[in-house]
Motif scaffolding. Sequence first.
Motif, PDB file in Angstrom:
ATOM      1  N   TRP A  15       8.165 -11.168  -3.077  1.00  0.00           N
ATOM      2  CA  TRP A  15       7.291 -12.201  -3.642  1.00  0.00           C
ATOM      3  C   TRP A  15       5.943 -12.248  -2.932  1.00  0.00           C
ATOM      4  O   TRP A  15       4.885 -12.257  -3.567  1.00  0.00           O
ATOM      5  N   ASP A  16       5.960 -12.279  -1.615  1.00  0.00           N
ATOM      6  CA  ASP A  16       4.738 -12.465  -0.837  1.00  0.00           C
ATOM      7  C   ASP A  16       3.846 -11.231  -0.793  1.00  0.00           C
ATOM      8  O   ASP A  16       2.625 -11.356  -0.737  1.00  0.00           O
ATOM      9  N   HIS A  17       4.445 -10.045  -0.777  1.00  0.00           N
ATOM     10  CA  HIS A  17       3.656  -8.844  -0.496  1.00  0.00           C
ATOM     11  C   HIS A  17       3.641  -7.796  -1.596  1.00  0.00           C
ATOM     12  O   HIS A  17       2.780  -6.915  -1.576  1.00  0.00           O
ATOM     13  N   LEU A  18       4.588  -7.847  -2.516  1.00  0.00           N
ATOM     14  CA  LEU A  18       4.675  -6.791  -3.524  1.00  0.00           C
ATOM     15  C   LEU A  18       4.435  -7.274  -4.950  1.00  0.00           C
ATOM     16  O   LEU A  18       3.987  -6.501  -5.793  1.00  0.00           O
ATOM     17  N   ALA A  19       4.755  -8.523  -5.226  1.00  0.00           N
ATOM     18  CA  ALA A  19       4.631  -9.034  -6.593  1.00  0.00           C
ATOM     19  C   ALA A  19       3.161  -9.239  -6.948  1.00  0.00           C
ATOM     20  O   ALA A  19       2.410  -9.868  -6.205  1.00  0.00           O
ATOM     21  N   GLY A  20       2.775  -8.705  -8.082  1.00  0.00           N
ATOM     22  CA  GLY A  20       1.406  -8.876  -8.560  1.00  0.00           C
ATOM     23  C   GLY A  20       1.281 -10.115  -9.428  1.00  0.00           C
ATOM     24  O   GLY A  20       2.240 -10.862  -9.656  1.00  0.00           O
ATOM     25  N   ASP A  21       0.091 -10.332  -9.923  1.00  0.00           N
ATOM     26  CA  ASP A  21      -0.180 -11.503 -10.759  1.00  0.00           C
ATOM     27  C   ASP A  21       0.682 -11.519 -12.017  1.00  0.00           C
ATOM     28  O   ASP A  21       1.135 -12.579 -12.444  1.00  0.00           O
ATOM     29  N   ASN A  22       0.892 -10.355 -12.622  1.00  0.00           N
ATOM     30  CA  ASN A  22       1.709 -10.307 -13.837  1.00  0.00           C
ATOM     31  C   ASN A  22       3.135 -10.743 -13.554  1.00  0.00           C
ATOM     32  O   ASN A  22       3.749 -11.466 -14.333  1.00  0.00           O
ATOM     33  N   PHE A  23       3.674 -10.292 -12.433  1.00  0.00           N
ATOM     34  CA  PHE A  23       5.038 -10.660 -12.041  1.00  0.00           C
ATOM     35  C   PHE A  23       5.115 -12.156 -11.778  1.00  0.00           C
ATOM     36  O   PHE A  23       6.001 -12.844 -12.270  1.00  0.00           O
TER      37      PHE A  23
ATOM     38  N   ASP B   6      -2.346  -3.768 -10.860  1.00  0.00           N
ATOM     39  CA  ASP B   6      -1.638  -4.492  -9.801  1.00  0.00           C
ATOM     40  C   ASP B   6      -0.124  -4.338  -9.895  1.00  0.00           C
ATOM     41  O   ASP B   6       0.621  -5.115  -9.314  1.00  0.00           O
ATOM     42  N   GLY B   7       0.350  -3.337 -10.579  1.00  0.00           N
ATOM     43  CA  GLY B   7       1.807  -3.235 -10.693  1.00  0.00           C
ATOM     44  C   GLY B   7       2.249  -1.847 -11.010  1.00  0.00           C
ATOM     45  O   GLY B   7       1.465  -0.935 -11.191  1.00  0.00           O
ATOM     46  N   TRP B   8       3.561  -1.680 -11.076  1.00  0.00           N
ATOM     47  CA  TRP B   8       4.143  -0.389 -11.414  1.00  0.00           C
ATOM     48  C   TRP B   8       5.430  -0.628 -12.163  1.00  0.00           C
ATOM     49  O   TRP B   8       6.040  -1.678 -12.046  1.00  0.00           O
ATOM     50  N   ILE B   9       5.799   0.335 -12.944  1.00  0.00           N
ATOM     51  CA  ILE B   9       7.044   0.270 -13.695  1.00  0.00           C
ATOM     52  C   ILE B   9       7.912   1.420 -13.244  1.00  0.00           C
ATOM     53  O   ILE B   9       7.474   2.568 -13.242  1.00  0.00           O
ATOM     54  N   GLY B  10       9.126   1.125 -12.834  1.00  0.00           N
ATOM     55  CA  GLY B  10      10.033   2.168 -12.392  1.00  0.00           C
ATOM     56  C   GLY B  10      10.751   2.798 -13.576  1.00  0.00           C
ATOM     57  O   GLY B  10      11.368   2.090 -14.350  1.00  0.00           O
ATOM     58  N   THR B  11      10.600   4.082 -13.720  1.00  0.00           N
ATOM     59  CA  THR B  11      11.306   4.797 -14.781  1.00  0.00           C
ATOM     60  C   THR B  11      12.034   5.969 -14.178  1.00  0.00           C
ATOM     61  O   THR B  11      11.775   6.364 -13.042  1.00  0.00           O
ATOM     62  N   ALA B  12      12.950   6.517 -14.938  1.00  0.00           N
ATOM     63  CA  ALA B  12      13.668   7.726 -14.542  1.00  0.00           C
ATOM     64  C   ALA B  12      14.515   7.511 -13.304  1.00  0.00           C
ATOM     65  O   ALA B  12      14.452   8.266 -12.358  1.00  0.00           O
TER      66      ALA B  12
ATOM     67  N   THR C  16       0.807  -1.216   0.000  1.00  0.00           N
ATOM     68  CA  THR C  16       0.000   0.000   0.000  1.00  0.00           C
ATOM     69  C   THR C  16       0.841   1.268   0.000  1.00  0.00           C
ATOM     70  O   THR C  16       0.307   2.366  -0.151  1.00  0.00           O
ATOM     71  N   ASP C  17       2.166   1.133   0.152  1.00  0.00           N
ATOM     72  CA  ASP C  17       3.048   2.302   0.108  1.00  0.00           C
ATOM     73  C   ASP C  17       3.063   2.880  -1.301  1.00  0.00           C
ATOM     74  O   ASP C  17       2.765   2.195  -2.283  1.00  0.00           O
ATOM     75  N   GLU C  18       3.456   4.130  -1.394  1.00  0.00           N
ATOM     76  CA  GLU C  18       3.641   4.759  -2.698  1.00  0.00           C
ATOM     77  C   GLU C  18       4.796   4.050  -3.423  1.00  0.00           C
ATOM     78  O   GLU C  18       5.730   3.567  -2.773  1.00  0.00           O
ATOM     79  N   PRO C  19       4.750   3.974  -4.748  1.00  0.00           N
ATOM     80  CA  PRO C  19       5.833   3.302  -5.492  1.00  0.00           C
ATOM     81  C   PRO C  19       7.216   3.811  -5.121  1.00  0.00           C
ATOM     82  O   PRO C  19       8.159   3.024  -5.001  1.00  0.00           O
ATOM     83  N   GLN C  20       7.363   5.111  -4.905  1.00  0.00           N
ATOM     84  CA  GLN C  20       8.655   5.693  -4.543  1.00  0.00           C
ATOM     85  C   GLN C  20       9.170   5.083  -3.234  1.00  0.00           C
ATOM     86  O   GLN C  20      10.328   4.709  -3.119  1.00  0.00           O
ATOM     87  N   ALA C  21       8.287   4.973  -2.242  1.00  0.00           N
ATOM     88  CA  ALA C  21       8.677   4.409  -0.946  1.00  0.00           C
ATOM     89  C   ALA C  21       8.974   2.920  -1.061  1.00  0.00           C
ATOM     90  O   ALA C  21       9.870   2.407  -0.389  1.00  0.00           O
ATOM     91  N   ILE C  22       8.230   2.222  -1.914  1.00  0.00           N
ATOM     92  CA  ILE C  22       8.469   0.791  -2.107  1.00  0.00           C
ATOM     93  C   ILE C  22       9.880   0.567  -2.653  1.00  0.00           C
ATOM     94  O   ILE C  22      10.635  -0.248  -2.134  1.00  0.00           O
ATOM     95  N   ILE C  23      10.232   1.288  -3.707  1.00  0.00           N
ATOM     96  CA  ILE C  23      11.542   1.058  -4.327  1.00  0.00           C
ATOM     97  C   ILE C  23      12.664   1.421  -3.370  1.00  0.00           C
ATOM     98  O   ILE C  23      13.657   0.704  -3.259  1.00  0.00           O
ATOM     99  N   GLU C  24      12.526   2.506  -2.629  1.00  0.00           N
ATOM    100  CA  GLU C  24      13.567   2.896  -1.680  1.00  0.00           C
ATOM    101  C   GLU C  24      13.685   1.874  -0.553  1.00  0.00           C
ATOM    102  O   GLU C  24      14.788   1.520  -0.138  1.00  0.00           O
TER     103      GLU C  24
END
Length: 154
Positions: A90-98, A147-153, A60-68
């Motif tokens: 794997w257990d908490h962050l990976a979505g179905d696509n992953f 269910d996912g995010w892509i890290g860019t920049a 539920t964290d923002e993508p920025q906080a997840i990656i950091e």
Amino acid sequence: ADDINPPEQARRLADCFAGARVHVHPGGHFVPADPEAIQTYRDFLVGSAARSPPNLPAATDEPQAIIEGVLAALGHKGDKSVDRALRHIWDHLAGDNFKFVYRDSDVEEFIADARTTAEEFSTSFYGNAINGKRWQIIRDFQTTGADGWIGTAV
């Protein structure tokens, strides 16, 4: 104020560690060497904070906080800490696509793949993170899908 590592960014990083202590000092981007600062470093290096793995991010964290948070967790020395962080991904962050990529296997294959990637491609996400290096995040990540995010920049 520090224009290279702003206080709010340093505090976000500190939030990734259980029991983190923040030492605030006047001035910009430099390492203070006054007696209070030296005592703070000493306390950290010999205290439990240096041995505790960082807190892992929540889905539920923002993508920025997840990656950091993931970078901090994977960069913590020790195979158990790295495996703990990879299992958390794997257990908490990976979505179905992953997880679809690993449809006929489980978390153990994912951990093995992440470690192999880190060894063979040192500039990859896992290569940087597991070897204690960091990417500089220069702007917010772009999100895509339900269910996912892509890290860019980075």
